[in-house]
Motif scaffolding. Structure first.
Motif, mmCIF file in Angstrom:
data_model
loop_
_atom_site.group_PDB
_atom_site.id
_atom_site.type_symbol
_atom_site.label_atom_id
_atom_site.label_comp_id
_atom_site.label_asym_id
_atom_site.label_seq_id
_atom_site.Cartn_x
_atom_site.Cartn_y
_atom_site.Cartn_z
ATOM 1 N N ARG A 101 5.782 19.634 18.231
ATOM 2 C CA ARG A 101 5.689 21.051 18.615
ATOM 3 C C ARG A 101 7.013 21.737 18.311
ATOM 4 N N ASP A 102 7.000 23.072 18.379
ATOM 5 C CA ASP A 102 8.207 23.850 18.070
ATOM 6 C C ASP A 102 8.808 23.397 16.743
ATOM 7 N N ILE A 103 7.968 23.302 15.742
ATOM 8 C CA ILE A 103 8.341 22.720 14.448
ATOM 9 C C ILE A 103 9.013 23.776 13.574
ATOM 10 N N THR A 104 10.149 23.401 12.991
ATOM 11 C CA THR A 104 10.700 24.153 11.867
ATOM 12 C C THR A 104 10.247 23.458 10.592
ATOM 13 N N LEU A 105 9.429 24.125 9.804
ATOM 14 C CA LEU A 105 8.954 23.577 8.540
ATOM 15 C C LEU A 105 10.015 23.797 7.463
ATOM 16 N N VAL A 106 10.440 22.726 6.805
ATOM 17 C CA VAL A 106 11.317 22.815 5.632
ATOM 18 C C VAL A 106 10.507 22.287 4.458
ATOM 19 N N MET A 107 10.198 23.161 3.506
ATOM 20 C CA MET A 107 9.171 22.851 2.515
ATOM 21 C C MET A 107 9.717 22.995 1.102
ATOM 22 N N HIS A 108 9.471 21.977 0.288
ATOM 23 C CA HIS A 108 9.880 22.002 -1.116
ATOM 24 C C HIS A 108 8.671 21.736 -2.001
ATOM 25 N N ASP A 109 8.585 22.469 -3.120
ATOM 26 C CA ASP A 109 7.540 22.247 -4.110
ATOM 27 C C ASP A 109 6.160 22.307 -3.419
ATOM 28 N N PHE A 110 5.258 21.358 -3.674
ATOM 29 C CA PHE A 110 3.924 21.483 -3.079
ATOM 30 C C PHE A 110 3.937 21.219 -1.573
ATOM 31 N N GLY A 111 5.092 20.794 -1.029
ATOM 32 C CA GLY A 111 5.232 20.782 0.416
ATOM 33 C C GLY A 111 5.053 22.162 1.012
ATOM 34 N N GLY A 112 5.273 23.217 0.198
ATOM 35 C CA GLY A 112 5.074 24.582 0.665
ATOM 36 C C GLY A 112 3.632 24.866 1.053
ATOM 37 N N PRO A 113 2.677 24.737 0.136
ATOM 38 C CA PRO A 113 1.288 24.971 0.513
ATOM 39 C C PRO A 113 0.746 23.963 1.527
ATOM 40 N N VAL A 114 1.288 22.737 1.536
ATOM 41 C CA VAL A 114 0.865 21.787 2.562
ATOM 42 C C VAL A 114 1.340 22.262 3.931
ATOM 43 N N GLY A 115 2.607 22.647 4.031
ATOM 44 C CA GLY A 115 3.141 23.117 5.300
ATOM 45 C C GLY A 115 2.494 24.398 5.771
ATOM 46 N N MET A 116 2.215 25.304 4.845
ATOM 47 C CA MET A 116 1.561 26.554 5.225
ATOM 48 C C MET A 116 0.129 26.301 5.658
ATOM 49 N N GLY A 117 -0.490 25.254 5.107
ATOM 50 C CA GLY A 117 -1.814 24.865 5.577
ATOM 51 C C GLY A 117 -1.767 24.407 7.022
ATOM 52 N N LEU A 118 -0.733 23.631 7.367
ATOM 53 C CA LEU A 118 -0.562 23.212 8.754
ATOM 54 C C LEU A 118 -0.334 24.425 9.650
ATOM 55 N N ALA A 119 0.517 25.350 9.213
ATOM 56 C CA ALA A 119 0.804 26.550 10.002
ATOM 57 C C ALA A 119 -0.450 27.387 10.210
ATOM 58 N N SER A 120 -1.301 27.434 9.197
ATOM 59 C CA SER A 120 -2.542 28.186 9.297
ATOM 60 C C SER A 120 -3.444 27.616 10.377
ATOM 61 N N ARG A 127 7.502 26.877 14.803
ATOM 62 C CA ARG A 127 8.499 27.799 15.350
ATOM 63 C C ARG A 127 9.207 28.600 14.265
ATOM 64 N N ARG A 128 9.499 27.941 13.139
ATOM 65 C CA ARG A 128 10.219 28.599 12.041
ATOM 66 C C ARG A 128 9.661 28.110 10.700
ATOM 67 N N ILE A 129 9.906 28.907 9.665
ATOM 68 C CA ILE A 129 9.493 28.580 8.300
ATOM 69 C C ILE A 129 10.725 28.624 7.402
ATOM 70 N N VAL A 130 10.968 27.534 6.678
ATOM 71 C CA VAL A 130 12.051 27.507 5.689
ATOM 72 C C VAL A 130 11.464 27.055 4.364
ATOM 73 N N SER A 131 11.500 27.938 3.381
ATOM 74 C CA SER A 131 11.005 27.643 2.039
ATOM 75 C C SER A 131 12.195 27.400 1.122
ATOM 76 N N VAL A 132 12.253 26.218 0.508
ATOM 77 C CA VAL A 132 13.329 25.895 -0.436
ATOM 78 C C VAL A 132 12.672 25.500 -1.760
ATOM 79 N N ASN A 133 12.602 26.446 -2.687
ATOM 80 C CA ASN A 133 11.852 26.225 -3.922
ATOM 81 C C ASN A 133 10.479 25.641 -3.593
ATOM 82 N N GLY A 134 9.864 26.218 -2.565
ATOM 83 C CA GLY A 134 8.543 25.786 -2.132
ATOM 84 C C GLY A 134 7.670 26.999 -1.857
ATOM 85 N N PRO A 135 6.630 27.226 -2.630
ATOM 86 C CA PRO A 135 5.777 28.410 -2.440
ATOM 87 C C PRO A 135 5.139 28.446 -1.055
ATOM 88 N N THR A 136 4.924 29.643 -0.565
ATOM 89 C CA THR A 136 4.311 29.837 0.755
ATOM 90 C C THR A 136 3.008 30.618 0.603
#
Length: 304
Positions: A101-120, A127-136
């Motif tokens: 819980r209270d997750i800060t997502l740090v997402m790279h490459d296809f980790g971006g759409p995977v992480g945004m799927g979890l957030a959805s 809790r927070r979103i961090v995109s590092v060369n990772g699409p959202t």
């Protein structure tokens, strides 16, 4: 897999869960009651990509870095499909099993759409979103045209489409244990001082046989044939996510995910969020600029 040789570069305890229906590897470093930083890798990498970030944050945060199915130390079940939606399902199983819980997502490459799927699916756990060369992406109306425009100027996506149409994609990506350097370089890193036998083994040893490469093949093939399904949140989840603190960091020498095509997706979701450009830093930005990125993320965590 003979992964022990580079454990000096990745000195974190290997943990496993069978919650997603296969043996999924992850590291879980830092205080058990610390704020969670969940690091999500892409193609064709694994948690090793985040080794510097884990070291920088584990003194104050609980840093969890899973390996997607078919990557790193996770299993590659032959009976599974390896599309985006499968990776989102697997991540959901891990997060629920660990009750993160209270997750800060740090997402790279296809980790971006995977992480945004979890957030959805679970905006209340993020809790927070961090995109590092990772699409959202959230399945926005403009997503298709942005993907098409990016593919037109990306050597990696151009090769994927051509190789799939000519029936060569599986044959080439099925030998990643031998051609890992050309694959990584095609996507892009700029610091050639990284290249030594240990570093190459860290990325290539996972892909010893064609059967080991199903994850890497699946991500590329899914793009070529349109099999990936981007998660689209309902209106309540979309509003909730839009209120989260967010930050983007982008290596501007990325030749695979061009900033001009993907940063607008981020700013569409988070119009007031800061965006940090890193000149001369390539697609594998965590390799090219580990200290700069770790410092940016640590500051962001402290300020939000």
């Amino acid at each position: 897999m003979h992964l022990d040789a580079f454990l000096g570069m990745y000195p974190y305890t290997a943990r496993f869960t069978n919650a997603p229906g296969f043996q999924m590897h992850y590291v879980d470093e830092g205080p058990a009651d610390g704020e969670v930083v969940l690091c999500l890798h892409g193609e064709p990498t694994w948690g090793f990509l985040f080794r510097h970030l884990i070291a920088a944050l584990r003194g104050t945060h609980r840093v969890v870095a899973p390996d997607h199915m078919g990557f790193g130390k996770s299993e590659t079940p032959p009976s599974r499909s390896y599309w985006l939606q499968d990776h989102i399902d697997n991540l959901e199983s891990l997060v629920l099993a660990l009750d993160l819980r209270d997750i800060t997502l740090v997402m790279h490459d296809f980790g971006g759409p995977v992480g945004m799927g979890l957030a959805s699916r679970y905006p209340d756990r993020v809790r927070r979103i961090v995109s590092v060369n990772g699409p959202t992406p959230f399945g926005q109306a403009t997503l298709g045209e942005r993907l098409t425009a990016n593919a037109a100027v990306s050597p990696w996506f151009q090769w994927i489409v051509r190789a799939e149409s000519e029936g060569r994609l599986e044959a080439v990506l099925g030998e990643l244990g031998f051609n890992i350097l050309s694959t990584l370089k095609l996507n892009g890193f700029e610091d050639h001082r990284l290249i030594n036998d240990v570093w190459l083994q860290a990325y290539g040893a996972r892909f010893a046989t064609p059967a080991d490469c199903a994850g890497a093949v699946g991500w590329a093939k899914g793009f070529a044939i349109g099999a990936h399904r981007f998660e689209t949140p309902d209106s309540a989840a979309r509003r909730a996510i839009g209120t989260k603190p967010a930050m983007a960091i982008w290596g501007m020498a990325d030749r695979t995910l061009h900033a001009e095509h993907f940063l607008p997706l981020f700013s569409e979701l988070f119009p007031d969020a800061p965006v940090h450009w890193l000149p001369g830093v390539g697609h594998y930005s965590f390799e090219d600029a580990p200290d700069a990125i770790a410092n940016r993320i640590a500051t962001f965590l402290a300020q939000t």
